[in-house]
Scaffold this motif. Structure first.
Motif, PDB file in Angstrom:
ATOM      1  N   GLU A  75      -4.291   3.130  -0.643  1.00  0.00           N
ATOM      2  CA  GLU A  75      -2.774   2.824  -0.808  1.00  0.00           C
ATOM      3  C   GLU A  75      -2.565   2.053   0.517  1.00  0.00           C
ATOM      4  OE1 GLU A  75      -0.529   6.332  -1.025  1.00  0.00           O
ATOM      5  OE2 GLU A  75      -1.552   6.550  -3.199  1.00  0.00           O
ATOM      6  N   GLU A 143       9.963   0.996  -7.883  1.00  0.00           N
ATOM      7  CA  GLU A 143       9.067  -0.065  -8.091  1.00  0.00           C
ATOM      8  C   GLU A 143      10.121  -1.390  -7.522  1.00  0.00           C
ATOM      9  OE1 GLU A 143       7.985  -0.521 -11.897  1.00  0.00           O
ATOM     10  OE2 GLU A 143       6.663   1.395 -11.774  1.00  0.00           O
ATOM     11  N   TRP A 155       4.149  -6.975  -7.882  1.00  0.00           N
ATOM     12  CA  TRP A 155       4.909  -5.581  -8.315  1.00  0.00           C
ATOM     13  C   TRP A 155       4.279  -4.719  -7.050  1.00  0.00           C
ATOM     14  CZ3 TRP A 155       9.528  -4.528 -10.198  1.00  0.00           C
ATOM     15  CH2 TRP A 155      10.151  -5.579 -10.855  1.00  0.00           C
ATOM     16  N   LYS A 157       4.648  -0.422  -6.036  1.00  0.00           N
ATOM     17  CA  LYS A 157       5.365   1.097  -6.093  1.00  0.00           C
ATOM     18  C   LYS A 157       5.362   1.526  -4.824  1.00  0.00           C
ATOM     19  CE  LYS A 157       5.007   3.767  -9.897  1.00  0.00           C
ATOM     20  NZ  LYS A 157       4.426   4.613 -10.819  1.00  0.00           N
ATOM     21  N   ASP A 177      -0.015  -1.553  -5.342  1.00  0.00           N
ATOM     22  CA  ASP A 177       0.170  -2.762  -6.117  1.00  0.00           C
ATOM     23  C   ASP A 177      -0.135  -2.501  -7.565  1.00  0.00           C
ATOM     24  OD1 ASP A 177      -0.318  -5.217  -7.147  1.00  0.00           O
ATOM     25  OD2 ASP A 177      -1.467  -6.147  -5.748  1.00  0.00           O
ATOM     26  N   ILE A 178       1.041  -2.707  -8.384  1.00  0.00           N
ATOM     27  CA  ILE A 178       1.196  -2.402  -9.878  1.00  0.00           C
ATOM     28  C   ILE A 178       1.451  -3.732 -10.340  1.00  0.00           C
ATOM     29  CG2 ILE A 178       1.863   0.058  -9.481  1.00  0.00           C
ATOM     30  CD1 ILE A 178       4.693  -0.976  -9.864  1.00  0.00           C
ATOM     31  N   GLN A 181      -0.339  -3.562 -13.655  1.00  0.00           N
ATOM     32  CA  GLN A 181       0.227  -2.584 -14.654  1.00  0.00           C
ATOM     33  C   GLN A 181       1.619  -3.260 -15.283  1.00  0.00           C
ATOM     34  OE1 GLN A 181       1.500   1.012 -12.773  1.00  0.00           O
ATOM     35  NE2 GLN A 181       3.189   1.302 -14.169  1.00  0.00           N
ATOM     36  N   LYS A 182       2.285  -4.282 -14.644  1.00  0.00           N
ATOM     37  CA  LYS A 182       3.608  -4.680 -15.121  1.00  0.00           C
ATOM     38  C   LYS A 182       3.221  -5.647 -16.157  1.00  0.00           C
ATOM     39  CE  LYS A 182       7.053  -3.218 -12.794  1.00  0.00           C
ATOM     40  NZ  LYS A 182       8.061  -2.405 -13.480  1.00  0.00           N
ATOM     41  N   ASP A 206       5.985   6.323 -20.474  1.00  0.00           N
ATOM     42  CA  ASP A 206       4.874   5.985 -19.223  1.00  0.00           C
ATOM     43  C   ASP A 206       4.942   7.427 -18.571  1.00  0.00           C
ATOM     44  OD1 ASP A 206       7.183   6.327 -17.737  1.00  0.00           O
ATOM     45  OD2 ASP A 206       7.444   4.324 -17.153  1.00  0.00           O
ATOM     46  N   LYS A 287      -3.921   1.229 -16.814  1.00  0.00           N
ATOM     47  CA  LYS A 287      -2.747   1.553 -16.952  1.00  0.00           C
ATOM     48  C   LYS A 287      -2.502   2.845 -18.085  1.00  0.00           C
ATOM     49  CE  LYS A 287      -1.418  -1.475 -14.031  1.00  0.00           C
ATOM     50  NZ  LYS A 287      -2.825  -2.035 -14.059  1.00  0.00           N
TER      51      LYS A 287
END
Length: 811
Positions: A75, A143, A155, A157, A177-178, A181-182, A206, A287
């Motif tokens: 992270e 987010e 994106w 979180k 870093d998502i 996922q987006k 989700d 995801k």
């Protein structure tokens, strides 16, 4: 014991040392487990907070120890303090995430730090930062969008908490870093259609309990609009869950993959009704999602038979899907199941599949790649492979593989798509792109050829005009003067023929399109070309007796046929057979869809075949290119077939060639059919003299001078203008005295077509003959359609000039 006795307990942090492991810190949350009104036990959720605990201890003990712990975490980690915000720590992961170095991040001013946040998210981001720094309760996880150094948007979180850093309040935050996922969330939309009209309510949920999709049935059942449901969490409508209970359910679902439970749902108007919920855990590109079927069981009894019926329904879906589906064990790599499509496509029985493994479907050269892809990833991205059926047929496939739980075992499920047609389509697309590039290249060269022909024709007009005037003074070719004039005229005729080829290739317009019978044209051209045939070449005609008329420039059609005849003659040095074939055909929609370059309609197909030496594939690629020739510099210019191509395309036709080395060549030409009656060609070698006044408009002085002499020799009075503006002024003042206008198409300033339109405004009945050395994009044809009397191609022959002027004035 306290919980069982009914006392509420708060979350506690405990530490313990499992066997053979280091000390672990955990946060425990507990809630009672009831049967009816009796408390029979408790449910405890333990969250491993060792990392955060160690982080807090590290910060208190030593900043250096803290850095070593978090520098290379998965992270991104940052510590900030003060208002405006100032960054006092960032790890390498965070720096890589936004594309900067750690040093750059730490040196940023508050203004530059603000620019790292997307403009639409800055307000919320800094509002929550300042509130948390003041010790206020705000959501610690949310987010937002960040802007990388290269300008791209990702994106992320964020999870934040307040700490004391060097004696002052600060905010410690972790970032994930998502972006992918987006993207995956968007891909979920592809699944909507298949379940939108399900009889059951369908939900996508989700991990944070957000409802991210519902179908129409769910909206009707609960009485909410779709937008309202998408703004809610699952525990807003499901009485079984709170935020904490949902977290517990989520962890249980991840472990068991599929769970069926009974629950209570509450509608918009407060009505509570029982439901059966089938939760499915799906992991797509790392995801996580919950796919839930919700069935209202108010009017029916829940029974094992209905459960078996439901399982049978899912089996039916599995069996009837069009693509082959194979499931295989992760440990043994043996197939556990297959659907009907797999049995049909590969030719194996279900029993045979259950004794096979994935490598049995791949050629040996692909096995290492397949095994590596399976071993390296939990979720395998789509890959292209080659598969082999039981009978040895090979075909390309695209495989989507996903990890699942199957009858208590970890397994892979592979959905296999036969992409034979897709690859064919891709190849067809590539060919079309090559054709487009070729057409663009030919168009560019054509414009160049047209420009050269235009200038050359203006020069030839002067030379040929003066030579014809001299011919009238020295008609006796036995004298030295007469011989010289004759040589000049022959030279200009040869040069004029060369420019005709350039103009044909340049697609400069159908200068005199008339209805013609192509059978008559072929016979006439062959008759005129007989002197070039060797005695050992036979000519055959296979004509459609009632061949349809085509509208074409007869001279250009003669040029096409002459070039093809010469090409065939050169291809048969030892003799052979030359065959001309015509037929009426209709291009239907099916053929047009298969070959997009063809438009539907009636056509006349003209085939010219020889039994000569043929062509290689490499030669066929270049035959229509200008200046490409296999005859050597002394025998060919390379313009013949390029001219043929340009003329046919300009007549809205199509041409292709079939040839094999040693097996001859056939050129096929397709020209649009016409319903008009064909006209015969008349040959003229007579000088027509007349009277009247002609306005000559041309920007070339030499052309004007020679034209004046030619026209005056024919008995006409001539007024000249060097451009369109002067011509309009002259005609406005002398319209009653001017009988005919000769108008050049291409002039600087005001073009020929604009000049013509202005002349029509002065006198709608004005008689105008168009003259040009090159009419780009069919502008001459456009003027003829707008009412121009006729067209004269530069360099103009005195016979043709005198005839067309005489006939025009007599009309």
């Amino acid at each position: 014991n306290e919980l069982i006795c009914g006392k509420e307990i708060q979350p506690n942090i405990i530490e313990y040392s499992p066997e053979n492991r280091e000390k672990i810190f955990a946060e425990i949350n507990a809630s009672p487990l009831k049967e009816g009104n009796n408390i029979v036990g408790c449910i405890a959720i333990l969250r491993n907070i060792t990392q955060h605990k160690l982080l807090e201890e590290s910060l208190r003990e030593s900043e250096e120890k803290y850095r070593n712990l978090v520098e290379y975490m998965l992270e991104g980690i940052a510590v900030a303090r003060d208002v405006p915000i100032r960054l006092v720590y960032a790890n390498t992961t965070l720096a890589n995430m936004v594309g900067y170095t750690v040093e750059e991040l730490l040196s940023f001013s508050p203004e530059n730090l603000m620019k790292l946040i997307h403009p639409d998210d800055r307000g919320l981001f800094f509002q929550r930062y300042e509130a948390r720094l003041r010790g206020e309760e705000v959501p610690s996880r949310y987010e937002f969008r960040a802007i990388r150094k290269d300008g791209s948007v990702i994106w992320a979180k964020i999870s934040s908490s307040q700490i004391i850093y060097k004696g002052k309040p600060a905010i410690q935050a972790s970032f994930i870093d998502i972006t992918e996922q987006k993207k995956s969330e968007k891909e979920l939309q592809l699944m909507k259609f298949s379940i939108e009209h399900s009889e059951d309510s369908v939900f996508w949920i989700d991990s944070s309990a957000n409802i991210i999709y519902v179908n129409n049935t769910a909206c009707r059942s609960l009485g909410y609009s779709r937008d309202e449901l998408l703004s809610m969490k699952i525990y807003d409508i499901d009485l079984n869950y709170t935020e904490e209970k949902w977290k517990e359910k989520w962890e249980n679902l991840k472990k068991n993959r599929t769970i069926t439970v009974e629950s209570l749902h509450r509608t918009r108007n407060g009505k509570i009704f029982p439901v059966e919920v089938l939760f499915n855990y799906l992991k797509v590109d790392d995801k996580e999602y919950n796919f839930a079927f919700v069935r209202d069981i108010t009017e029916r009894k829940k029974s094992e038979e209905e459960l078996r019926a439901s399982e049978q329904l899912y089996r039916s879906l599995f069996e009837d899907i069009a693509d082959p589906i194979l499931i295989f064990d992760q440990e043994t790599y043996r197939f556990l199941d297959c659907n009907k499509s797999a049995i049909k496509r590969y030719g194996y029985t279900r029993e045979e599949f259950l004794n096979m493994a994935p490598h049995n479907l791949h050629p040996s050269e692909e096995l290492k790649i397949v095994e590596k892809n399976i071993d390296d990833q939990e979720t395998i991205l789509p890959h292209r492979y080659t598969h082999i059926t039981k009978y040895g047929e090979k075909f390309p496939v695209e495989i989507h593989t996903q990890e699942i739980m199957y009858k208590g075992k970890k397994a892979w499920i592979s959905i296999i798509r036969d992409i034979t047609e897709r690859i064919k389509a891709e190849e067809e697309k590539r060919k079309l792109q090559e054709q487009l590039f070729y057409a663009q290249k030919m168009e560019s060269i054509g414009r160049l050829a047209g420009g050269i022909a235009h200038d050359f024709n203006n020069i030839l007009t002067s030379v040929m005009g003066y030579a014809e005037l001299l011919k009238m003074e020295f008609p006796d070719t036995t004298t030295s003067e007469g011989k010289a004039v004759d040589v000049i005229l022959r030279g200009t005729e040869r040069a004029a023929n060369l420019t005709k080829q350039l103009l044909g290739f340049a697609r400069g317009g159908k200068y005199n399109p008339v209805p013609i019978n192509i059978n008559d044209v072929i016979r006439d051209v062959v008759s005129m070309s007989e002197k070039i045939f060797e005695k050992n070449i036979d000519v055959n005609y296979e004509f459609e007796q009632k061949v349809k008329t085509i509208e074409a420039d007869r001279t250009q059609m003669e040029q096409v046929l002459t070039n093809l005849i010469i090409n065939a003659k050169d291809a048969m040095p030892l003799g052979g057979t030359l065959t001309f074939r015509t037929e009426n055909i209709y291009i239907d929609k099916e053929y047009s869809n298969k070959y997009p370059e063809f438009k539907t309609g009636n056509y006349v197909k003209i085939s010219v075949s020889d039994t000569g030496i043929g062509m290689t594939e490499e030669v066929k690629k270049h035959i229509f290119e200008p200046f490409f020739t296999t005859k050597g510099l002394a025998k060919g210019t390379g313009l013949g077939l390029a001219t043929v191509y340009g003329i046919i395309k300009n007549h809205n036709g199509y041409i292709n060639v079939y040839s094999e080395a040693g097996k001859g060549t056939t050129f096929n030409i397709y020209l649009p059919a016409s319903t008009k009656i064909a006209v015969r060609k008349e040959k003229n070698e007579k000088i027509f003299r007349g009277s009247g006044t002609i306005l000559l408009i041309d920007d070339e002085e030499d052309v004007r001078n020679v034209a004046v002499k030619q026209l005056e020799s024919l008995g006409y009075k001539v007024i000249t203008a060097s451009d369109g503006i002067k011509a309009i002024d002259i005609y406005a003042r002398n319209r009653n005295n001017i009988d005919l206008i000769l108008l050049d198409m291409i002039m600087p300033g005001m073009s020929g077509i604009k000049t013509y339109l202005n002349l029509k405004k002065i006198n709608p009945d004005v008689k105008v003959l168009i003259i040009s050395g090159f009419s780009q994009n069919g502008r001459a044809t456009e003027l003829l359609e707008k009412g121009a009397t006729g067209f004269i191609q530069k360099p103009f022959n005195l016979y043709r000039l005198s005839e067309i002027i005489y006939k025009t004035l007599k009309e």
